[in-house]
Each structure stands twice: as C-alpha cells, then as structure tokens.
Design a protein around this motif. Structure first.
Motif, PDB file in Angstrom:
ATOM      1  N   UNK A 140       0.750  -1.211   0.156  1.00 60.62           N
ATOM      2  CA  UNK A 140      -0.467   0.046   0.535  1.00 60.62           C
ATOM      3  C   UNK A 140       0.783   1.326  -0.056  1.00 60.62           C
ATOM      4  N   UNK A 141       0.612   2.042  -0.966  1.00 62.54           N
ATOM      5  CA  UNK A 141       1.295   3.429  -1.198  1.00 62.54           C
ATOM      6  C   UNK A 141       0.387   4.324  -0.862  1.00 62.54           C
ATOM      7  N   UNK A 142       1.010   5.034   0.421  1.00 58.00           N
ATOM      8  CA  UNK A 142       0.398   6.486   0.040  1.00 58.00           C
ATOM      9  C   UNK A 142       0.983   7.288  -0.536  1.00 58.00           C
ATOM     10  N   UNK A 143      -0.029   8.136  -1.469  1.00 61.99           N
ATOM     11  CA  UNK A 143       0.243   8.836  -2.289  1.00 61.99           C
ATOM     12  C   UNK A 143      -0.177  10.531  -2.170  1.00 61.99           C
ATOM     13  N   UNK A 144       1.211  11.468  -1.852  1.00 58.10           N
ATOM     14  CA  UNK A 144       1.235  12.567  -1.776  1.00 58.10           C
ATOM     15  C   UNK A 144       2.129  13.183  -2.655  1.00 58.10           C
ATOM     16  N   UNK A 145       2.643  13.163  -3.325  1.00 62.30           N
ATOM     17  CA  UNK A 145       2.639  13.503  -5.004  1.00 62.30           C
ATOM     18  C   UNK A 145       4.373  12.852  -5.589  1.00 62.30           C
ATOM     19  N   UNK A 146       4.848  13.405  -6.653  1.00 59.59           N
ATOM     20  CA  UNK A 146       5.871  12.953  -7.787  1.00 59.59           C
ATOM     21  C   UNK A 146       6.495  11.719  -6.883  1.00 59.59           C
ATOM     22  N   UNK A 147       6.986  12.149  -5.797  1.00 58.89           N
ATOM     23  CA  UNK A 147       7.822  11.559  -5.242  1.00 58.89           C
ATOM     24  C   UNK A 147       7.080   9.965  -4.698  1.00 58.89           C
ATOM     25  N   UNK A 167      -3.774  10.987  -2.431  1.00 62.70           N
ATOM     26  CA  UNK A 167      -4.922  12.422  -1.860  1.00 62.70           C
ATOM     27  C   UNK A 167      -4.613  13.342  -2.579  1.00 62.70           C
ATOM     28  N   UNK A 168      -5.699  14.386  -3.095  1.00 65.61           N
ATOM     29  CA  UNK A 168      -5.851  16.140  -3.403  1.00 65.61           C
ATOM     30  C   UNK A 168      -4.235  16.169  -3.790  1.00 65.61           C
ATOM     31  N   UNK A 198       8.154  18.075  -3.963  1.00 68.18           N
ATOM     32  CA  UNK A 198       7.052  18.220  -4.771  1.00 68.18           C
ATOM     33  C   UNK A 198       5.859  18.628  -5.026  1.00 68.18           C
ATOM     34  N   UNK A 199       5.807  19.006  -3.317  1.00 70.88           N
ATOM     35  CA  UNK A 199       4.471  19.375  -3.119  1.00 70.88           C
ATOM     36  C   UNK A 199       4.704  20.089  -1.485  1.00 70.88           C
ATOM     37  N   UNK A 200       5.674  19.688  -0.527  1.00 77.98           N
ATOM     38  CA  UNK A 200       6.143  19.834   0.503  1.00 77.98           C
ATOM     39  C   UNK A 200       4.794  19.515   0.907  1.00 77.98           C
ATOM     40  N   UNK A 201       4.759  18.450   1.031  1.00 76.92           N
ATOM     41  CA  UNK A 201       3.573  17.848   2.264  1.00 76.92           C
ATOM     42  C   UNK A 201       4.132  17.186   3.547  1.00 76.92           C
ATOM     43  N   UNK A 202       3.753  17.489   4.776  1.00 84.83           N
ATOM     44  CA  UNK A 202       4.418  16.493   5.474  1.00 84.83           C
ATOM     45  C   UNK A 202       3.466  15.227   5.849  1.00 84.83           C
ATOM     46  N   UNK A 351       0.803  28.466  -0.178  1.00 88.08           N
ATOM     47  CA  UNK A 351       1.388  27.083  -0.393  1.00 88.08           C
ATOM     48  C   UNK A 351       0.714  25.852  -0.410  1.00 88.08           C
ATOM     49  N   UNK A 352       1.209  25.222  -1.693  1.00 92.01           N
ATOM     50  CA  UNK A 352       0.467  23.476  -2.256  1.00 92.01           C
ATOM     51  C   UNK A 352      -0.266  23.494  -1.114  1.00 92.01           C
ATOM     52  N   UNK A 353       1.139  22.808  -0.627  1.00 95.12           N
ATOM     53  CA  UNK A 353       0.431  22.064   1.279  1.00 95.12           C
ATOM     54  C   UNK A 353      -0.169  23.180   2.304  1.00 95.12           C
ATOM     55  N   UNK A 354      -1.490  23.301   1.667  1.00 91.16           N
ATOM     56  CA  UNK A 354      -2.947  24.247   2.129  1.00 91.16           C
ATOM     57  C   UNK A 354      -2.776  24.447   4.059  1.00 91.16           C
ATOM     58  N   UNK A 355      -2.834  23.262   4.515  1.00 93.05           N
ATOM     59  CA  UNK A 355      -3.506  23.048   6.135  1.00 93.05           C
ATOM     60  C   UNK A 355      -1.928  23.223   6.233  1.00 93.05           C
ATOM     61  N   UNK A 356      -2.230  23.702   7.538  1.00100.72           N
ATOM     62  CA  UNK A 356      -0.591  24.220   8.091  1.00100.72           C
ATOM     63  C   UNK A 356      -0.151  22.431   8.660  1.00100.72           C
TER      64      UNK A 356
END
Length: 437
Positions: A140-147, A167-168, A198-202, A351-356
């Motif tokens: 199961x791969x949790x998808x958050x962007x390019x990487x 995810x979106x 790619x998105x700065x999503x943590x 920011x691309x990552x909208x949620x702080x």
C-alpha cells in the motif's frame, strides 16, 4: 583552519563559476532553475561567502529542496588524501559513521541496521523493492505527489502488486482512509513519503504507525525520508518503524552520492526469510548486510567499493548534527519554516500544502500569482543571487516554485540566507508587477 582570501575573484572568473553552478536546464525538469547572471553582485552574498570564506568561491545561495548549501568543514573533509577502503583509518571512520546514524534515527535496538551505499536517494527505493518485497506481494503506497508515485513505480518494477491511496494535490491520505484500505486486504508493507519534495506535504508518522500496528500488525512500515531526515522528527524505535531511507545531500548536509537507510530487526527478518533471492545484485541487502555489520564492528570488508571522501564528509556532518540535541535542530528548522510561511502569507501567496498540519519544515512549495510565470520569477531570483526550484508535480508544475530551507542556511543565521531569499522573492514579484491585493 584559518580563513583565507579567495583567489581570482575577477568578473570573468565569477562568470565561469556561475555557469558551472547553474547550467541551463529545460524549465520542465524536476529541479529547473534559470541560469544566474554572468556577474555576481557580492553585496548580496552572505558575509561568510565574501569576507571569510575559506574554501568556497562566491556563489548564488542554493535554496532548493536539495542539494543544499554545505558547511565549509564538510567540504574540507572531502579533501582527505586517497586511502584504501579497507585501511584501518577508513574502516574506523566508516564504523563510527554507521554508529552515529543510529543516534540520528533515534534507535538503540541492536537488531536494527544502518546502511550507507554509494548512490542517490532513489537507490533506497530499490533496496526496499528488491529485498523486502517479493513478486506478487501487496504493498500500500500513500500517495502525496511525484516522489510517492516514483516509489510506487519502483515497487512495480520488482513485481510488487501496488495499491496507491492517493490524496488531492497538496494533501495526504487520512487515517480513516488508510484504516479502511488495510482492513480490506493483507499488505506486506505500507510506504509513506514523509515529505514529498514535489508538494512540501509532510505526512504524520507516529499515529500512522500506531494505526498500522493495531489494524495490520504484520505489515512493514517503510518511510521515504529523503527530504525529512535531519530536519523533521523521526523516532525510529519509539514509533516502531521498519525502514527509513534518505540521502546525503538534503538536510544531512553532504554532497550527493550516498544512499542512507535504517532497517528494523523485523525488516531484516523479512529479508532473511525470502523464498526467492533479491532481484538485484548491487542493491542486494543480503550482500550489503554483512559488509555494514563488519564496518560497524571496525572490521575491513568488501562487496563493492564505497566512496571514502563522501563517507568522510558524512562523518563530519553527523558529528556536527549530534554535537547538539536533535530536538534543538528540529526546533530551529520549525522556527525558520514559520518565518518563511508567514512572509509568504504576508505577500498574499498560498502554499501547495494548504493545511498547516501538512506543511514541511525543511521546504515550502509556493503557488505563484496568476500574473507571474515561473519562467519570469526564477531568473529574477537568480539576478539577486538566490536559486529556488521550479515545480515538479505534473498537475501543477508551471504554477508554483519550491524554496528549500534546510541545514546550514537555517542553522547559521549569520549567513543571512533566509532573509535574503525572502527579500529576493518580494523584489522579484514586484519586478513583474505583482502587488498584494
């Protein structure tokens, strides 16, 4: 080492250096930057780069999400004379470096094993896919962007049956979705990209791990920490992680060229209990495991030649990192991140990552105003001797830029890197007619 003047700082010399540091890349490449100008305005450079730099010529400040700016001592350590990779001195250095990685990852479990293998961060994907997953096993791969997409592709190459929970853009899969997916199928492993560059999503790890251990306790928890290790908190033992992979050129602060990873005793057991041999020769953990164990025990060993100079650099970087409490290091990165994100908000940008809660502390992905193009702002930053990265996520690539803030640029405020970058961004946007509404 005393500081010395940089020889030959003529405009012609600086022009040659600038071209070497920022060649022409097509703007749609992952780490696209525009060429910086043929002359460098030294008044805009950090004081450490104009007044007392001992080894680095004046250069534009590199603030992409890796490679990052390097400390002088790290670069100087690479000038070590050539030595055998099985010589006692190098074996001792390599062994100490492996032991220090245990402290960086926060593990005291003797069953866990660090690996340092010549290669980029991408090699970490191959280590996981070739060794811990057998053909036909579910991941199961949790998808958050390019990487995270790249990790999924790599797993598929080795025969894994991959399910991506995407995810979106700018967000991450939520725990409820993950629990549902884990309840529907047995997975050999779950992968999570701690910070998707790619998105700065943590992505949050502690609660995720607790969920996996509760719902699917046999599932290995594997973390791509390429853009998070050494700037984001990772407690390998306390959070019961099974694998974290990273690379040398990001927050650790070394030149690129080393794949660095930590695997749990549970992951090593999965390796040892394979029914089929690993589907890679160079990336075979079965071949590397005894090498790493021997080096850490200060015994010479050989499978493939390591890079002594890069290992010396890593040894120096880890010595610096561990000279102060890790919590202090993480806090400093958060402080710098908060400052940058406030400045971006003050400019009226998003920011691309909208949620702080989903925003990384070592990089920031910034949506551009509709009136400013990526191909305009990157050269404007370059004129001010600041280099950001272009967008890479295929759905929004031309709409945003990426600001990396890791390592020495954050930890040595005398350099002025962060303030200079914020000012350059403000001026660059203004140059192209943008004013906050």
């Amino acid at each position: 080492m005393p500081h010395r003047e940089v020889p030959d700082a003529s405009p012609a010399r600086l022009s040659l250096i600038s071209r070497h540091l920022a060649p022409d890349y097509p703007i749609n490449t992952p780490y696209a930057v525009e060429r910086i100008p043929d002359t460098i305005d030294t008044s805009l450079l950090p004081k450490t780069q104009t007044r007392k730099m001992s080894t680095q010529p004046p250069h534009a400040t590199l603030l992409i999400p890796g490679p990052i700016e390097f400390d002088d001592a790290v670069l100087q350590s690479m000038s070590h004379y050539s030595e055998s990779h099985v010589a006692p001195g190098f074996v001792a250095t390599f062994g100490e470096t492996l032991s220090m990685l245990r402290k960086l990852f926060q593990t005291t479990d003797t069953a866990s094993q660090p690996f340092i293998v010549s290669g980029s961060g991408t090699l970490g994907w191959d280590l996981v896919a070739a060794n811990l997953i057998e053909p036909g096993e579910n991941v199961l791969v949790l998808g958050t962007g390019y990487f995270s997409d790249g990790f999924a592709d790599c797993l598929g190459v080795y025969g894994a049956k991959v399910t991506e929970l995407k995810a979106a853009v700018g967000s991450r899969p939520q725990l409820g979705e993950i629990e549902k997916a884990l309840s529907e199928k047995r997975y050999k492993a779950i992968t999570v990209t701690h910070v998707d560059t790619s998105t700065g999503v943590l992505s949050e790890l502690e609660n995720l791990s607790s969920l996996v251990h509760r719902v699917s306790p046999d599932t290995l928890i594997l973390v791509d920490g390429v853009c998070s290790v050494a700037c984001e908190e990772i407690q390998f033992d306390a959070w019961k992680l099974d694998g974290v992979l990273t690379a040398s050129q990001k927050a650790i602060g070394c030149p690129a060229g080393l794949s660095i990873s930590m695997f749990s005793g549970r992951a090593i057991k999965a390796l040892e209990s394979r029914k089929t041999p690993p589907a890679s020769y160079f990336a075979s953990m079965k071949k590397w495991l005894p090498i790493m164990q021997n080096y850490e025990n200060k015994k010479p060993s050989y499978f493939a030649t390591p890079s002594p100079q890069l290992v010396h650099a890593l040894h120096t970087a880890l010595t610096q990192i561990l000279s102060k409490p890790l919590k202090e290091r993480f806090a400093r990165h958060k402080e710098a991140s908060d400052k940058i994100k406030k400045a971006i908000a003050d400019l009226g940008l998003k920011q691309v990552a909208a949620n702080p809660a989903d925003q990384a502390h070592g990089m920031t992905a910034i949506y551009l105003p509709e009136t400013v193009k990526q191909t305009d702002i990157l050269p404007s930053l370059g004129k001010r001797n600041v280099i950001f990265a272009g967008g890479i996520h295929k759905e929004i690539a031309t709409k945003y830029i990426r600001f990396g803030h890791m390592g020495v640029s954050v930890l040595d405020p005398a350099r002025g890197d962060i303030d200079r970058a914020i000012k350059a961004l403000q001026e660059g946007l203004s140059e192209h007619g943008y004013q906050k509404a």
